[in-house]
Scaffold this motif. Structure first.
Motif, PDB file in Angstrom:
ATOM      1  N   VAL A  50      65.861  75.686  99.869  1.00 45.93           N
ATOM      2  CA  VAL A  50      64.816  75.142 100.749  1.00 45.93           C
ATOM      3  C   VAL A  50      63.439  75.577 100.268  1.00 45.93           C
ATOM      4  O   VAL A  50      62.496  74.779 100.265  1.00 45.93           O
ATOM      5  N   VAL A  51      63.309  76.824  99.835  1.00 49.82           N
ATOM      6  CA  VAL A  51      62.015  77.305  99.337  1.00 49.82           C
ATOM      7  C   VAL A  51      61.597  76.523  98.092  1.00 49.82           C
ATOM      8  O   VAL A  51      60.447  76.081  97.986  1.00 49.82           O
ATOM      9  N   VAL A  52      62.516  76.321  97.160  1.00 51.53           N
ATOM     10  CA  VAL A  52      62.198  75.543  95.956  1.00 51.53           C
ATOM     11  C   VAL A  52      61.787  74.120  96.332  1.00 51.53           C
ATOM     12  O   VAL A  52      60.784  73.597  95.841  1.00 51.53           O
ATOM     13  N   GLY A  77      53.066  67.305 102.840  1.00 53.81           N
ATOM     14  CA  GLY A  77      54.176  68.010 102.209  1.00 53.81           C
ATOM     15  C   GLY A  77      55.466  67.870 103.009  1.00 53.81           C
ATOM     16  O   GLY A  77      56.541  67.673 102.439  1.00 53.81           O
ATOM     17  N   LEU A  78      55.365  67.935 104.341  1.00 53.93           N
ATOM     18  CA  LEU A  78      56.544  67.758 105.184  1.00 53.93           C
ATOM     19  C   LEU A  78      57.099  66.343 105.055  1.00 53.93           C
ATOM     20  O   LEU A  78      58.310  66.142 104.992  1.00 53.93           O
ATOM     21  N   GLY A  79      56.209  65.359 104.972  1.00 58.49           N
ATOM     22  CA  GLY A  79      56.646  63.974 104.771  1.00 58.49           C
ATOM     23  C   GLY A  79      57.346  63.786 103.433  1.00 58.49           C
ATOM     24  O   GLY A  79      58.386  63.119 103.350  1.00 58.49           O
ATOM     25  N   VAL A  80      56.795  64.386 102.384  1.00 59.17           N
ATOM     26  CA  VAL A  80      57.416  64.308 101.058  1.00 59.17           C
ATOM     27  C   VAL A  80      58.753  65.045 101.069  1.00 59.17           C
ATOM     28  O   VAL A  80      59.747  64.576 100.505  1.00 59.17           O
ATOM     29  N   PHE A  81      58.799  66.193 101.740  1.00 63.71           N
ATOM     30  CA  PHE A  81      60.030  66.974 101.880  1.00 63.71           C
ATOM     31  C   PHE A  81      61.119  66.138 102.564  1.00 63.71           C
ATOM     32  O   PHE A  81      62.257  66.072 102.099  1.00 63.71           O
ATOM     33  N   GLY A  90      71.003  61.607 100.504  1.00 63.60           N
ATOM     34  CA  GLY A  90      71.640  60.334 100.826  1.00 63.60           C
ATOM     35  C   GLY A  90      72.298  59.653  99.632  1.00 63.60           C
ATOM     36  O   GLY A  90      73.225  58.874  99.798  1.00 63.60           O
ATOM     37  N   THR A  91      71.838  59.949  98.421  1.00 65.28           N
ATOM     38  CA  THR A  91      72.406  59.283  97.241  1.00 65.28           C
ATOM     39  C   THR A  91      73.313  60.195  96.416  1.00 65.28           C
ATOM     40  O   THR A  91      74.398  59.780  96.024  1.00 65.28           O
ATOM     41  N   ILE A  92      72.883  61.429  96.154  1.00 66.05           N
ATOM     42  CA  ILE A  92      73.695  62.308  95.300  1.00 66.05           C
ATOM     43  C   ILE A  92      74.226  63.548  96.026  1.00 66.05           C
ATOM     44  O   ILE A  92      74.915  64.360  95.429  1.00 66.05           O
ATOM     45  N   GLY A  93      73.889  63.700  97.316  1.00 65.79           N
ATOM     46  CA  GLY A  93      74.429  64.797  98.103  1.00 65.79           C
ATOM     47  C   GLY A  93      73.722  66.126  97.960  1.00 65.79           C
ATOM     48  O   GLY A  93      74.169  67.118  98.526  1.00 65.79           O
ATOM     49  N   MET A  94      72.634  66.166  97.220  1.00 69.14           N
ATOM     50  CA  MET A  94      71.900  67.421  97.047  1.00 69.14           C
ATOM     51  C   MET A  94      70.453  67.138  96.638  1.00 69.14           C
ATOM     52  O   MET A  94      70.164  66.087  96.089  1.00 69.14           O
ATOM     53  N   THR A  95      69.592  68.107  96.917  1.00 71.48           N
ATOM     54  CA  THR A  95      68.203  68.024  96.485  1.00 71.48           C
ATOM     55  C   THR A  95      68.070  68.761  95.152  1.00 71.48           C
ATOM     56  O   THR A  95      69.033  69.351  94.661  1.00 71.48           O
ATOM     57  N   LEU A  96      66.870  68.762  94.607  1.00 69.98           N
ATOM     58  CA  LEU A  96      66.651  69.482  93.347  1.00 69.98           C
ATOM     59  C   LEU A  96      66.859  70.992  93.525  1.00 69.98           C
ATOM     60  O   LEU A  96      67.459  71.644  92.678  1.00 69.98           O
ATOM     61  N   GLY A  97      66.371  71.529  94.640  1.00 70.53           N
ATOM     62  CA  GLY A  97      66.574  72.950  94.923  1.00 70.53           C
ATOM     63  C   GLY A  97      68.045  73.287  95.100  1.00 70.53           C
ATOM     64  O   GLY A  97      68.517  74.322  94.627  1.00 70.53           O
ATOM     65  N   MET A  98      68.778  72.417  95.764  1.00 69.70           N
ATOM     66  CA  MET A  98      70.209  72.642  95.937  1.00 69.70           C
ATOM     67  C   MET A  98      70.933  72.619  94.595  1.00 69.70           C
ATOM     68  O   MET A  98      71.812  73.443  94.346  1.00 69.70           O
TER      69      MET A  98
END
Length: 153
Positions: A50-52, A77-81, A90-98
């Motif tokens: 989440v921090v990343v 930033g919250l909107g982009v987040f 929704g597409t790959i099941g993870m964010t970049l930080g994850m």
């Protein structure tokens, strides 16, 4: 009067394990393994991810690419987040930080969560408080409401 506490007080103060209740490991009730791939992710990895993501969304994207300055950077930033979470989870099941921390969001059946669950999870995650209230399976209210769990890759 004795210096010892009564038994019911000891068990209440000591928690469920002191009362002889075996709660098992996080994710056991969900049928997940105790360790390794598919096990419930630890808090260190989740917080790190989440921090990343937050730093990436606020500083790099909102502050750098979109050139937002001042008090508006938090809202943008919250909107982009939120957009990052909806798009990537929704597409790959993870964010970049994850991905960096080796975790992903999974539906309770182990697959990728449906888009409606991703929307609910993202909305509640952006409110922050639901993510801070969690159960013994390390699932925040945002995970419970969306019927998801964060697991190791």
């Amino acid at each position: 009067m004795s210096d010892r506490q009564p038994r019911w007080t000891q068990t209440w103060i000591g928690g469920p394990r002191a009362a002889g209740m075996d709660l098992g490991y996080p994710g056991e009730r969900l049928g997940l393994p105790e360790q390794g791939p598919g096990a419930v992710a630890g808090w260190g990895r989740r917080v790190g991810a989440v921090v990343v993501d937050w730093l990436l969304c606020t500083w790099a994207i909102a502050g750098g690419l979109l050139r937002v300055q001042g008090n508006d950077i938090g809202a943008v930033g919250l909107g982009v987040f939120a957009a990052e979470y909806v798009l990537l989870v929704g597409t790959i099941g993870m964010t970049l930080g994850m991905r960096l921390f080796g975790i992903r969001v999974a539906a309770l059946d182990g697959g990728r969560p449906p888009f409606s669950s991703v929307l609910v999870r993202t909305l509640l995650l952006c409110l922050a408080v639901p993510a801070l209230i969690w159960d013994r399976d390390r699932r925040g209210l945002h995970d419970r409401a969306s019927r998801t769990v964060v697991v190791n890759l």
